[in-house]
Scaffold this motif. Sequence first.
Motif, PDB file in Angstrom:
ATOM      1  N   ILE A 141       0.193  -3.392  11.122  1.00 50.34           N
ATOM      2  CA  ILE A 141      -0.456  -3.515   9.822  1.00 50.34           C
ATOM      3  C   ILE A 141      -0.890  -2.135   9.352  1.00 50.34           C
ATOM      4  CG2 ILE A 141      -2.654  -4.123  10.926  1.00 50.34           C
ATOM      5  CD1 ILE A 141      -3.293  -5.792   8.411  1.00 50.34           C
ATOM      6  N   GLU A 142      -0.565  -1.825   8.096  1.00 53.72           N
ATOM      7  CA  GLU A 142      -0.870  -0.515   7.531  1.00 53.72           C
ATOM      8  C   GLU A 142      -1.426  -0.681   6.122  1.00 53.72           C
ATOM      9  OE1 GLU A 142       2.473   2.491   8.965  1.00 53.72           O
ATOM     10  OE2 GLU A 142       3.344   0.639   8.164  1.00 53.72           O
ATOM     11  N   SER A 143      -2.148   0.344   5.680  1.00 55.28           N
ATOM     12  CA  SER A 143      -2.642   0.362   4.305  1.00 55.28           C
ATOM     13  C   SER A 143      -1.489   0.603   3.345  1.00 55.28           C
ATOM     14  CB  SER A 143      -3.679   1.475   4.132  1.00 55.28           C
ATOM     15  OG  SER A 143      -4.791   1.265   4.955  1.00 55.28           O
ATOM     16  N   THR A 144      -1.576  -0.033   2.183  1.00 51.59           N
ATOM     17  CA  THR A 144      -0.670   0.265   1.095  1.00 51.59           C
ATOM     18  C   THR A 144      -1.469   0.187  -0.191  1.00 51.59           C
ATOM     19  OG1 THR A 144       1.489  -0.205   0.122  1.00 51.59           O
ATOM     20  CG2 THR A 144       0.127  -2.099   0.703  1.00 51.59           C
ATOM     21  N   PHE A 145      -0.823   0.383  -1.316  1.00 50.00           N
ATOM     22  CA  PHE A 145      -1.538   0.385  -2.580  1.00 50.00           C
ATOM     23  C   PHE A 145      -2.136  -0.989  -2.860  1.00 50.00           C
ATOM     24  CE2 PHE A 145       1.355   3.952  -3.043  1.00 50.00           C
ATOM     25  CZ  PHE A 145       0.513   4.916  -3.563  1.00 50.00           C
ATOM     26  N   ILE A 149       0.214  -3.862   4.310  1.00 48.79           N
ATOM     27  CA  ILE A 149       1.589  -4.281   4.533  1.00 48.79           C
ATOM     28  C   ILE A 149       1.771  -4.512   6.028  1.00 48.79           C
ATOM     29  CG2 ILE A 149       2.498  -1.911   4.713  1.00 48.79           C
ATOM     30  CD1 ILE A 149       4.931  -2.995   3.058  1.00 48.79           C
ATOM     31  N   VAL A 150       2.357  -5.642   6.389  1.00 52.78           N
ATOM     32  CA  VAL A 150       2.529  -6.041   7.784  1.00 52.78           C
ATOM     33  C   VAL A 150       4.023  -6.046   8.113  1.00 52.78           C
ATOM     34  CG1 VAL A 150       2.137  -7.844   9.505  1.00 52.78           C
ATOM     35  CG2 VAL A 150       0.460  -7.484   7.662  1.00 52.78           C
ATOM     36  N   SER A 151       4.409  -5.263   9.101  1.00 53.55           N
ATOM     37  CA  SER A 151       5.792  -5.257   9.577  1.00 53.55           C
ATOM     38  C   SER A 151       5.896  -6.140  10.814  1.00 53.55           C
ATOM     39  CB  SER A 151       6.230  -3.827   9.928  1.00 53.55           C
ATOM     40  OG  SER A 151       6.093  -2.976   8.808  1.00 53.55           O
ATOM     41  N   TYR A 152       7.012  -6.847  10.954  1.00 51.53           N
ATOM     42  CA  TYR A 152       7.161  -7.746  12.096  1.00 51.53           C
ATOM     43  C   TYR A 152       8.599  -7.753  12.596  1.00 51.53           C
ATOM     44  CZ  TYR A 152       9.427 -11.054   8.930  1.00 51.53           C
ATOM     45  OH  TYR A 152      10.283 -11.642   8.038  1.00 51.53           O
ATOM     46  N   ASP A 153       8.754  -8.127  13.858  1.00 49.18           N
ATOM     47  CA  ASP A 153      10.045  -8.433  14.462  1.00 49.18           C
ATOM     48  C   ASP A 153       9.994  -9.869  14.963  1.00 49.18           C
ATOM     49  OD1 ASP A 153      11.327  -5.914  14.147  1.00 49.18           O
ATOM     50  OD2 ASP A 153      10.187  -5.123  15.825  1.00 49.18           O
ATOM     51  N   ARG A 186       8.831  -7.302   6.213  1.00 53.87           N
ATOM     52  CA  ARG A 186       7.524  -6.755   5.868  1.00 53.87           C
ATOM     53  C   ARG A 186       6.824  -7.740   4.948  1.00 53.87           C
ATOM     54  NH1 ARG A 186       8.294  -0.816   3.688  1.00 53.87           N
ATOM     55  NH2 ARG A 186       6.448  -0.298   4.907  1.00 53.87           N
ATOM     56  N   LEU A 187       5.537  -7.923   5.178  1.00 50.11           N
ATOM     57  CA  LEU A 187       4.723  -8.859   4.415  1.00 50.11           C
ATOM     58  C   LEU A 187       3.643  -8.078   3.690  1.00 50.11           C
ATOM     59  CD1 LEU A 187       4.266 -11.396   7.350  1.00 50.11           C
ATOM     60  CD2 LEU A 187       6.021 -11.470   5.562  1.00 50.11           C
ATOM     61  N   LEU A 188       3.460  -8.359   2.410  1.00 53.36           N
ATOM     62  CA  LEU A 188       2.560  -7.560   1.588  1.00 53.36           C
ATOM     63  C   LEU A 188       1.448  -8.434   1.029  1.00 53.36           C
ATOM     64  CD1 LEU A 188       2.137  -4.739   0.237  1.00 53.36           C
ATOM     65  CD2 LEU A 188       3.490  -5.606  -1.668  1.00 53.36           C
ATOM     66  N   SER A 189       0.225  -7.944   1.104  1.00 57.50           N
ATOM     67  CA  SER A 189      -0.918  -8.632   0.499  1.00 57.50           C
ATOM     68  C   SER A 189      -1.727  -7.616  -0.283  1.00 57.50           C
ATOM     69  CB  SER A 189      -1.779  -9.283   1.584  1.00 57.50           C
ATOM     70  OG  SER A 189      -2.864  -9.974   1.004  1.00 57.50           O
ATOM     71  N   ARG A 190      -1.955  -7.935  -1.560  1.00 60.26           N
ATOM     72  CA  ARG A 190      -2.681  -7.016  -2.427  1.00 60.26           C
ATOM     73  C   ARG A 190      -3.907  -7.685  -3.036  1.00 60.26           C
ATOM     74  NH1 ARG A 190       2.415  -4.234  -4.243  1.00 60.26           N
ATOM     75  NH2 ARG A 190       2.217  -2.120  -3.462  1.00 60.26           N
ATOM     76  N   GLY A 191      -4.641  -6.890  -3.823  1.00 55.55           N
ATOM     77  CA  GLY A 191      -5.820  -7.413  -4.508  1.00 55.55           C
ATOM     78  C   GLY A 191      -7.119  -6.924  -3.904  1.00 55.55           C
ATOM     79  N   PHE A 192      -7.060  -5.843  -3.114  1.00 54.67           N
ATOM     80  CA  PHE A 192      -8.250  -5.308  -2.458  1.00 54.67           C
ATOM     81  C   PHE A 192      -8.657  -3.971  -3.081  1.00 54.67           C
ATOM     82  CE2 PHE A 192      -5.982  -7.825   0.742  1.00 54.67           C
ATOM     83  CZ  PHE A 192      -6.979  -8.716   1.112  1.00 54.67           C
ATOM     84  N   GLU A 193      -9.954  -3.722  -3.097  1.00 54.61           N
ATOM     85  CA  GLU A 193     -10.446  -2.432  -3.536  1.00 54.61           C
ATOM     86  C   GLU A 193     -10.162  -1.389  -2.462  1.00 54.61           C
ATOM     87  OE1 GLU A 193     -14.558  -2.801  -4.400  1.00 54.61           O
ATOM     88  OE2 GLU A 193     -14.254  -4.091  -6.158  1.00 54.61           O
TER      89      GLU A 193
END
Length: 396
Positions: A141-145, A149-153, A186-193
Amino acid sequence: MVKKYKIQGLLYAMAGVLSLMLLIAACKEEKLGPSGEGTKPAVITDVSIRNVNGAAVLRYNIPDENTAYVLAEYESRSGVLRSIKSSRFKDSLKVDGFAAAGSYEVTLYAVNDGDVRSDPLKITVSPLEPPYKRMLESLVIESTFGGVIVSYDNPDTAALKVVLLTEEGGAEKLVESFGVTSKSGRLLSRGFESAERKFGLFVRDRYDNYSDTIYTSLTPLYEKQLDKSKFAELTLQGDFNTPNNSSRSRLSNIWDGITANGTNDDFFATVNGAGFPQTFSFDMGVTATLSRFKYYPRSESCCAYKNSPRYFEIWGSNVADGDWSNWTKIVDCEMLKPSGLPDGEYNSVDVAYVESGIDYEIPVGTPAYRYIRFKTLSVWSSGNIAIYELTFWGSE
């Protein structure tokens, strides 16, 4: 005498019918037994075991034709009983859903049409680490805009769910649950300050097995919607932005804030006949690191899947000229049709997808650019393009 013989014949006939009925009943009773049981099948033989991730494949011989199916019973985890059936016409079955690698006892039965079981045959299987645990080990799991963003295998291509949690007000809160079947992604979740917060991740499978939860603290990167009042049209060598409808459908309409169901004054459309590829360019007014953009195709029911760009590319540059050597392709894009209907057909689901706007991610690490070039490779049909709006997010 004739009457006597007729009566005797009738009696013989009735006796014959009764005998036949008794014979049929006896046959049925022989098959089902006095309580619907029948003959007990013989025990399954020659069982071989192939242990795989979260499961085991069993092969065996069915010793007689009295077997309707093979039944396997076992505990996939403490207190959870599972049963698997396999037809007599197969020589194998798969026991699955195990919560962890280890040794498990499986009881096999041959079962007849009357649900009578053979004597039990107990075997031990040793499934390898289950897919949901394997995926947990791969999660990054890493920061993105605006989020993470979560990378998985998922090497087993198992049907799994990745669950994202966050901490708010001292309590744990569900953010999103992502269904996953692909081998990697990769899984993306947004909406955070853009402020540090705690995130948690766990994986569950369709057997209600849950992994441990892993936690980390991250600060989502800052992003904002770029100010469209700063956007300006460019006319570069090789571009085609001649508007349709007596110049009413001009390029500046794609940043006027109107995203659907307007008039010719609200969307951008080119005149027919320029062919494809077809490009237009504009100045964002600032140099920005882009995080994503939203594309609003023309959305009227007559035209949603007509002259909307279907395959297109977004290019960026910090030099406002038409020389392609000064431009870098940022992302390849495709407008989808959720219904999967053939070309020329679409339904309300497709129109709703268009009207809500289509999101596209900008690859992380893309350099900052000021100028954008939109290159249409093809439309759904027709000889021109039509777009309602383009909206960009990022940081200046």
